[in-house]
Design a protein around this motif. Structure first.
Motif, PDB file in Angstrom:
ATOM      1  N   ASN A   1       0.799  -1.227   0.000  1.00 25.99           N
ATOM      2  CA  ASN A   1       0.000   0.000   0.000  1.00 25.99           C
ATOM      3  C   ASN A   1       0.834   1.281   0.000  1.00 25.99           C
ATOM      4  OD1 ASN A   1      -2.280  -1.592  -0.042  1.00 25.99           O
ATOM      5  ND2 ASN A   1      -2.546  -1.555   2.162  1.00 25.99           N
ATOM      6  N   PRO A   2       1.752   1.456   0.942  1.00 24.42           N
ATOM      7  CA  PRO A   2       2.501   2.713   0.957  1.00 24.42           C
ATOM      8  C   PRO A   2       3.375   2.929  -0.278  1.00 24.42           C
ATOM      9  CG  PRO A   2       2.774   1.548   3.037  1.00 24.42           C
ATOM     10  CD  PRO A   2       2.075   0.621   2.094  1.00 24.42           C
ATOM     11  N   CYS A   3       3.852   1.850  -0.872  1.00 26.51           N
ATOM     12  CA  CYS A   3       4.759   1.976  -2.026  1.00 26.51           C
ATOM     13  C   CYS A   3       4.036   1.870  -3.367  1.00 26.51           C
ATOM     14  CB  CYS A   3       5.841   0.911  -1.945  1.00 26.51           C
ATOM     15  SG  CYS A   3       6.888   1.098  -0.490  1.00 26.51           S
ATOM     16  N   ASN A   4       2.708   1.724  -3.330  1.00 25.18           N
ATOM     17  CA  ASN A   4       1.895   1.611  -4.550  1.00 25.18           C
ATOM     18  C   ASN A   4       2.323   0.450  -5.445  1.00 25.18           C
ATOM     19  OD1 ASN A   4       0.238   3.860  -3.957  1.00 25.18           O
ATOM     20  ND2 ASN A   4       1.837   5.221  -4.667  1.00 25.18           N
ATOM     21  N   TYR A   5       2.702  -0.689  -4.824  1.00 23.48           N
ATOM     22  CA  TYR A   5       3.069  -1.877  -5.591  1.00 23.48           C
ATOM     23  C   TYR A   5       1.828  -2.666  -6.003  1.00 23.48           C
ATOM     24  CZ  TYR A   5       7.918  -1.244  -4.036  1.00 23.48           C
ATOM     25  OH  TYR A   5       9.165  -0.754  -3.792  1.00 23.48           O
ATOM     26  N   PHE A   6       0.755  -2.565  -5.233  1.00 22.01           N
ATOM     27  CA  PHE A   6      -0.496  -3.284  -5.495  1.00 22.01           C
ATOM     28  C   PHE A   6      -0.250  -4.780  -5.680  1.00 22.01           C
ATOM     29  CE2 PHE A   6      -0.900   1.063  -7.257  1.00 22.01           C
ATOM     30  CZ  PHE A   6      -1.780   1.559  -6.324  1.00 22.01           C
ATOM     31  N   LEU A   7       0.543  -5.354  -4.779  1.00 22.89           N
ATOM     32  CA  LEU A   7       0.900  -6.771  -4.868  1.00 22.89           C
ATOM     33  C   LEU A   7      -0.312  -7.683  -4.823  1.00 22.89           C
ATOM     34  CD1 LEU A   7       4.021  -6.715  -2.535  1.00 22.89           C
ATOM     35  CD2 LEU A   7       3.982  -6.760  -5.035  1.00 22.89           C
ATOM     36  N   GLU A   8      -1.308  -7.324  -4.011  1.00 22.54           N
ATOM     37  CA  GLU A   8      -2.501  -8.167  -3.907  1.00 22.54           C
ATOM     38  C   GLU A   8      -3.246  -8.217  -5.240  1.00 22.54           C
ATOM     39  OE1 GLU A   8      -3.239  -4.045  -2.653  1.00 22.54           O
ATOM     40  OE2 GLU A   8      -1.844  -5.527  -1.907  1.00 22.54           O
ATOM     41  N   LYS A   9      -3.256  -7.101  -5.967  1.00 24.40           N
ATOM     42  CA  LYS A   9      -3.904  -7.079  -7.286  1.00 24.40           C
ATOM     43  C   LYS A   9      -3.130  -7.931  -8.280  1.00 24.40           C
ATOM     44  CE  LYS A   9      -5.496  -4.130 -10.996  1.00 24.40           C
ATOM     45  NZ  LYS A   9      -5.286  -2.915 -11.716  1.00 24.40           N
ATOM     46  N   LYS A  10      -1.810  -7.806  -8.286  1.00 22.86           N
ATOM     47  CA  LYS A  10      -0.986  -8.602  -9.196  1.00 22.86           C
ATOM     48  C   LYS A  10      -1.120 -10.090  -8.905  1.00 22.86           C
ATOM     49  CE  LYS A  10       2.287  -4.924 -10.012  1.00 22.86           C
ATOM     50  NZ  LYS A  10       3.633  -4.415  -9.845  1.00 22.86           N
ATOM     51  N   LEU A  11      -1.157 -10.448  -7.625  1.00 20.80           N
ATOM     52  CA  LEU A  11      -1.315 -11.850  -7.244  1.00 20.80           C
ATOM     53  C   LEU A  11      -2.680 -12.378  -7.684  1.00 20.80           C
ATOM     54  CD1 LEU A  11      -0.306 -14.377  -5.823  1.00 20.80           C
ATOM     55  CD2 LEU A  11      -1.150 -13.419  -3.687  1.00 20.80           C
ATOM     56  N   ALA A  12      -3.722 -11.598  -7.466  1.00 15.59           N
ATOM     57  CA  ALA A  12      -5.066 -12.020  -7.883  1.00 15.59           C
ATOM     58  C   ALA A  12      -5.141 -12.200  -9.397  1.00 15.59           C
ATOM     59  CB  ALA A  12      -6.105 -10.998  -7.421  1.00 15.59           C
ATOM     60  N   GLU A  13      -4.539 -11.284 -10.143  1.00 19.94           N
ATOM     61  CA  GLU A  13      -4.538 -11.407 -11.602  1.00 19.94           C
ATOM     62  C   GLU A  13      -3.781 -12.656 -12.062  1.00 19.94           C
ATOM     63  OE1 GLU A  13      -2.889  -7.631 -12.654  1.00 19.94           O
ATOM     64  OE2 GLU A  13      -4.855  -6.635 -12.658  1.00 19.94           O
ATOM     65  N   LEU A  14      -2.662 -12.957 -11.416  1.00 24.96           N
ATOM     66  CA  LEU A  14      -1.894 -14.151 -11.754  1.00 24.96           C
ATOM     67  C   LEU A  14      -2.680 -15.421 -11.448  1.00 24.96           C
ATOM     68  CD1 LEU A  14       0.816 -15.421 -12.645  1.00 24.96           C
ATOM     69  CD2 LEU A  14       1.494 -15.329 -10.249  1.00 24.96           C
ATOM     70  N   LEU A  15      -3.339 -15.448 -10.302  1.00 23.94           N
ATOM     71  CA  LEU A  15      -4.151 -16.616  -9.930  1.00 23.94           C
ATOM     72  C   LEU A  15      -5.307 -16.813 -10.918  1.00 23.94           C
ATOM     73  CD1 LEU A  15      -4.233 -16.212  -6.058  1.00 23.94           C
ATOM     74  CD2 LEU A  15      -3.000 -17.954  -7.361  1.00 23.94           C
ATOM     75  N   LEU A  16      -5.976 -15.725 -11.292  1.00 29.55           N
ATOM     76  CA  LEU A  16      -7.066 -15.818 -12.255  1.00 29.55           C
ATOM     77  C   LEU A  16      -6.572 -16.293 -13.615  1.00 29.55           C
ATOM     78  CD1 LEU A  16      -9.160 -12.654 -11.419  1.00 29.55           C
ATOM     79  CD2 LEU A  16      -9.877 -15.024 -11.173  1.00 29.55           C
TER      80      LEU A  16
END
Length: 59
Positions: free
Chosen positions: A38-53
């Motif tokens: 969140n603080p670094c604007n990496y959006f890791l949770e979004k990238k992980l969700a996209e990879l899983l999908l």
């Protein structure tokens, strides 16, 4: 190490010195990364969700 511990997901903390030597610090089996994402604007949770999908839809 992850295979031996039978972890499905985790976060690994490492550091690297000026000679590009990597040092393992710890494994967090819960895989928390919100304090970075969140603080670094990496959006890791979004990238992980996209990879899983993507992987799910390819099967």
């Amino acid at each position: 190490m992850i295979i031996e511990l039978e972890l499905a997901t985790c976060s690994i903390d490492m550091i690297v010195n000026k000679d590009w030597e990597y040092y393992f610090l710890e494994i967090n089996p819960v895989g928390q990364f919100g304090m970075i994402s969140n603080p670094c604007n990496y959006f890791l949770e979004k990238k992980l969700a996209e990879l899983l999908l993507k992987n799910h839809n390819e099967k």
